[in-house]
Motif scaffolding. Structure first.
Motif, mmCIF file in Angstrom:
data_model
loop_
_atom_site.group_PDB
_atom_site.id
_atom_site.type_symbol
_atom_site.label_atom_id
_atom_site.label_comp_id
_atom_site.label_asym_id
_atom_site.label_seq_id
_atom_site.Cartn_x
_atom_site.Cartn_y
_atom_site.Cartn_z
ATOM 1 N N ALA A 103 -108.903 91.461 89.144
ATOM 2 C CA ALA A 103 -109.867 92.564 89.210
ATOM 3 C C ALA A 103 -109.854 93.232 90.580
ATOM 4 O O ALA A 103 -109.879 94.467 90.692
ATOM 5 N N SER A 104 -109.829 92.421 91.655
ATOM 6 C CA SER A 104 -109.847 92.992 93.006
ATOM 7 C C SER A 104 -108.566 93.776 93.295
ATOM 8 O O SER A 104 -108.616 94.851 93.917
ATOM 9 N N VAL A 105 -107.417 93.270 92.842
ATOM 10 C CA VAL A 105 -106.153 93.975 93.057
ATOM 11 C C VAL A 105 -106.130 95.284 92.275
ATOM 12 O O VAL A 105 -105.698 96.332 92.790
ATOM 13 N N ALA A 106 -106.608 95.246 91.026
ATOM 14 C CA ALA A 106 -106.636 96.462 90.203
ATOM 15 C C ALA A 106 -107.539 97.520 90.828
ATOM 16 O O ALA A 106 -107.168 98.699 90.924
ATOM 17 N N MET A 107 -108.728 97.107 91.280
ATOM 18 C CA MET A 107 -109.657 98.070 91.884
ATOM 19 C C MET A 107 -109.121 98.588 93.222
ATOM 20 O O MET A 107 -109.245 99.780 93.518
ATOM 21 N N GLY A 108 -108.534 97.690 94.012
ATOM 22 C CA GLY A 108 -107.962 98.141 95.274
ATOM 23 C C GLY A 108 -106.826 99.119 95.073
ATOM 24 O O GLY A 108 -106.693 100.105 95.814
ATOM 25 N N THR A 109 -105.999 98.868 94.056
ATOM 26 C CA THR A 109 -104.879 99.765 93.757
ATOM 27 C C THR A 109 -105.370 101.159 93.393
ATOM 28 O O THR A 109 -104.779 102.166 93.785
ATOM 29 N N LYS A 110 -106.493 101.229 92.680
ATOM 30 C CA LYS A 110 -107.008 102.513 92.225
ATOM 31 C C LYS A 110 -107.915 103.202 93.248
ATOM 32 O O LYS A 110 -107.932 104.435 93.324
ATOM 33 N N LEU A 111 -108.671 102.412 94.025
ATOM 34 C CA LEU A 111 -109.737 102.996 94.827
ATOM 35 C C LEU A 111 -109.396 103.185 96.295
ATOM 36 O O LEU A 111 -110.005 104.030 96.969
ATOM 37 N N LEU A 112 -108.455 102.431 96.828
ATOM 38 C CA LEU A 112 -108.100 102.603 98.233
ATOM 39 C C LEU A 112 -107.517 104.000 98.471
ATOM 40 O O LEU A 112 -106.797 104.523 97.605
ATOM 41 N N PRO A 113 -107.804 104.612 99.609
ATOM 42 C CA PRO A 113 -107.206 105.927 99.894
ATOM 43 C C PRO A 113 -105.685 105.808 100.022
ATOM 44 O O PRO A 113 -105.167 104.778 100.467
ATOM 45 N N ARG A 114 -104.987 106.836 99.634
ATOM 46 C CA ARG A 114 -103.524 106.823 99.663
ATOM 47 C C ARG A 114 -103.037 106.796 101.110
ATOM 48 O O ARG A 114 -103.572 107.490 101.977
ATOM 49 N N SER A 115 -102.033 105.964 101.351
ATOM 50 C CA SER A 115 -101.481 105.802 102.700
ATOM 51 C C SER A 115 -99.959 105.743 102.595
ATOM 52 O O SER A 115 -99.404 105.702 101.493
ATOM 53 N N PRO A 116 -99.249 105.756 103.745
ATOM 54 C CA PRO A 116 -97.782 105.653 103.685
ATOM 55 C C PRO A 116 -97.298 104.403 102.971
ATOM 56 O O PRO A 116 -96.219 104.396 102.381
ATOM 57 N N LEU A 285 -91.757 86.453 98.214
ATOM 58 C CA LEU A 285 -92.152 86.955 96.899
ATOM 59 C C LEU A 285 -92.635 85.833 95.995
ATOM 60 O O LEU A 285 -93.490 86.041 95.127
ATOM 61 N N SER A 286 -92.101 84.631 96.195
ATOM 62 C CA SER A 286 -92.503 83.499 95.354
ATOM 63 C C SER A 286 -93.956 83.121 95.576
ATOM 64 O O SER A 286 -94.545 82.406 94.764
ATOM 65 N N LYS A 287 -94.573 83.589 96.691
ATOM 66 C CA LYS A 287 -95.957 83.248 97.015
ATOM 67 C C LYS A 287 -96.963 84.225 96.402
ATOM 68 O O LYS A 287 -98.169 84.058 96.567
ATOM 69 N N ILE A 288 -96.485 85.253 95.705
ATOM 70 C CA ILE A 288 -97.390 86.232 95.103
ATOM 71 C C ILE A 288 -98.085 85.608 93.888
ATOM 72 O O ILE A 288 -97.420 85.074 92.997
ATOM 73 N N PRO A 289 -99.401 85.656 93.814
ATOM 74 C CA PRO A 289 -100.107 85.124 92.636
ATOM 75 C C PRO A 289 -99.794 85.965 91.397
ATOM 76 O O PRO A 289 -99.745 87.194 91.465
ATOM 77 N N LEU A 290 -99.579 85.307 90.280
ATOM 78 C CA LEU A 290 -99.324 86.026 89.031
ATOM 79 C C LEU A 290 -100.513 86.909 88.667
ATOM 80 O O LEU A 290 -100.346 87.988 88.092
ATOM 81 N N ALA A 291 -101.714 86.456 88.985
ATOM 82 C CA ALA A 291 -102.904 87.252 88.688
ATOM 83 C C ALA A 291 -102.909 88.557 89.474
ATOM 84 O O ALA A 291 -103.410 89.581 88.996
ATOM 85 N N ALA A 292 -102.343 88.541 90.691
ATOM 86 C CA ALA A 292 -102.266 89.770 91.486
ATOM 87 C C ALA A 292 -101.315 90.765 90.835
ATOM 88 O O ALA A 292 -101.593 91.970 90.779
ATOM 89 N N LEU A 293 -100.179 90.275 90.349
ATOM 90 C CA LEU A 293 -99.255 91.150 89.622
ATOM 91 C C LEU A 293 -99.908 91.698 88.364
ATOM 92 O O LEU A 293 -99.717 92.865 88.005
ATOM 93 N N ALA A 294 -100.694 90.854 87.689
ATOM 94 C CA ALA A 294 -101.413 91.313 86.505
ATOM 95 C C ALA A 294 -102.407 92.405 86.875
ATOM 96 O O ALA A 294 -102.605 93.370 86.122
ATOM 97 N N VAL A 296 -102.083 94.625 89.307
ATOM 98 C CA VAL A 296 -101.326 95.867 89.475
ATOM 99 C C VAL A 296 -101.020 96.488 88.112
ATOM 100 O O VAL A 296 -101.167 97.699 87.907
ATOM 101 N N MET A 297 -100.606 95.640 87.166
ATOM 102 C CA MET A 297 -100.275 96.153 85.834
ATOM 103 C C MET A 297 -101.513 96.641 85.092
ATOM 104 O O MET A 297 -101.423 97.562 84.266
ATOM 105 N N LEU A 298 -102.672 96.064 85.364
ATOM 106 C CA LEU A 298 -103.907 96.573 84.760
ATOM 107 C C LEU A 298 -104.197 97.986 85.254
ATOM 108 O O LEU A 298 -104.659 98.842 84.492
ATOM 109 N N ALA A 299 -103.922 98.226 86.541
ATOM 110 C CA ALA A 299 -104.073 99.581 87.079
ATOM 111 C C ALA A 299 -103.085 100.533 86.423
ATOM 112 O O ALA A 299 -103.407 101.692 86.131
ATOM 113 N N VAL A 300 -101.866 100.039 86.163
ATOM 114 C CA VAL A 300 -100.856 100.845 85.470
ATOM 115 C C VAL A 300 -101.316 101.148 84.044
ATOM 116 O O VAL A 300 -101.144 102.273 83.550
ATOM 117 N N CYS A 301 -101.904 100.167 83.382
ATOM 118 C CA CYS A 301 -102.426 100.374 82.022
ATOM 119 C C CYS A 301 -103.480 101.476 82.018
ATOM 120 O O CYS A 301 -103.508 102.326 81.120
#
Length: 368
Positions: A103-116, A285-294, A296-301
């Motif tokens: 949830a936090s990754v999805a909201m951050g992906t959508k709500l954070l201001p765009r940056s480089p 990359l192996s240290k990335i939580p699967l829930a974090a990837l999920a 990102v994909m929720l934001a894509v959905c």
């Protein structure tokens, strides 16, 4: 964005289950030849331009396809929160941290201001660091590294693919089919042709999506006719190094556009950093939580599902005093979405286009 797609992996996976992994290389090579053939047909028979092929899919069918894609992506991410084999949800000690991270990754992906630096990368890095530093507080969070073998995320030059020998393309013919070329072709040709067709279709739909989001300039229009043929060449090269090819990926395209990428440079950067990531940062990359990837994909959905335009179409299609053609468009939208989710994207698109053409023709005949 171009990459390995489920429309390629799923049918090849079915063949692998029956004939083993040696069937992958010849199937991929044959499917790329079909892709090139379909590209030549599009270029030579449809007014010498793939634009007519793209326009054949109306905006309503396109929205239905996007809806079905979004729902399928959403359904696929639910596996992160379930036990292996779909045997219920994770225990609370794992479910709550996973849901909070997603949830936090999805909201951050959508709500954070765009940056480089694209928001998804920022959120993936932050979530990975937090899960590593506070692992005792987060509890047992499943990481990306848990999905591979012990050496999958070693990285380094040794992780780069090597050119396949000629025997890789003939071994299945000799061992599984006893050298019988006709039997070999009967098994491979339908699957390869299906892969070739859907990869062409999804690539052109991805281009259509980009054109609708950012507009098509003269340079982009000039490249329409060679997009499928260039895909064929890249897939042949991929096949020679053991890959199974790919096509234009709409979810990655949506993520790319939402992150600010709108030119060919962003696609080139994707391929470059993807390769560098495998070689240089695989252990990280192996240290990335699967829930974090999920997440990102929720934001894509969220970006993929065409809720606003579908709601407008629903209102106009059900309006008592509305045009009857709107009811036809709504039917095509709903049919494309449902069939796409239940039976596959190609079936959804074909059913939506057929519905719109047949009902539209009948409606015009009644009004004549």
């Amino acid at each position: 964005m171009f990459g390995a797609a489920g429309v390629v992996a799923v049918p090849i996976g079915t063949l692998v289950g029956q004939y083993g992994t040696k069937i992958v290389a010849p199937t991929t090579l044959l499917s790329t030849l079909f892709t090139g053939l379909f590209g030549i047909i599009c270029k030579c028979t449809i007014a010498n331009n793939t634009q007519a092929f793209e326009d054949f899919v109306s905006s309503n069918v396109m929205n239905g396809f996007m809806n079905s894609l979004g729902f399928v992506l959403l359904r696929s991410q639910l596996a992160v929160f379930c036990l292996p084999g779909g045997a219920g949800l994770l225990p609370k000690t794992q479910l709550i941290p996973a849901a909070a991270i997603a949830a936090s990754v999805a909201m951050g992906t959508k709500l954070l201001p765009r940056s480089p630096i694209p928001n998804p990368i920022i959120m993936l890095v932050v979530s990975s660091v937090l899960c590593t530093v506070f692992s005792d507080k987060f509890g047992p969070v499943k990481l990306l590294g848990s999905l591979g073998n012990s050496d999958t995320f070693d990285g380094g030059v040794k992780s780069l693919p090597k050119l396949l020998p000629v025997s890789a393309f003939t071994e299945a013919l000799k061992n599984q089919f006893g050298g019988n070329l006709i039997s070999f072709a009967k098994v491979l040709a339908p699957v390869a042709a299906g892969i070739g067709f859907i990869t062409v279709l999804e690539t052109l739909l991805a281009k259509k999506l980009v054109d609708e989001k950012v507009g098509a300039d003269a340079d982009a229009d000039a490249g329409k006719d060679v997009s499928v043929l260039s895909q064929t060449v890249s897939n042949i090269v991929s096949c020679l190094f053991g890959g199974f090819g790919g096509c234009g990926l709409i979810p990655q395209t949506v993520l790319n556009l939402s992150s600010g990428g709108s030119t060919r440079v962003s696609g080139l950067a994707f391929g470059l950093f993807f390769g560098l990531g495998i070689v240089l940062t695989a252990p990280l990359l192996s240290k990335i939580p699967l829930a974090a990837l999920a997440g990102v994909m929720l934001a894509v959905c969220y970006d993929t599902i065409q809720a606003k335009s579908s709601w407008k179409m629903l209102q106009s299609g059900l309006a008592k005093d509305g045009e009857k053609s709107n009811a036809v468009k709504l039917t095509a939208l709903i049919l494309t979405t449902f069939v796409g989710v239940e039976f596959g994207f190609a079936a959804g698109i074909l059913s939506g286009v057929s519905c719109e053409k047949i009902l539209g023709r009948q409606l015009r005949a009644k009004m004549a």
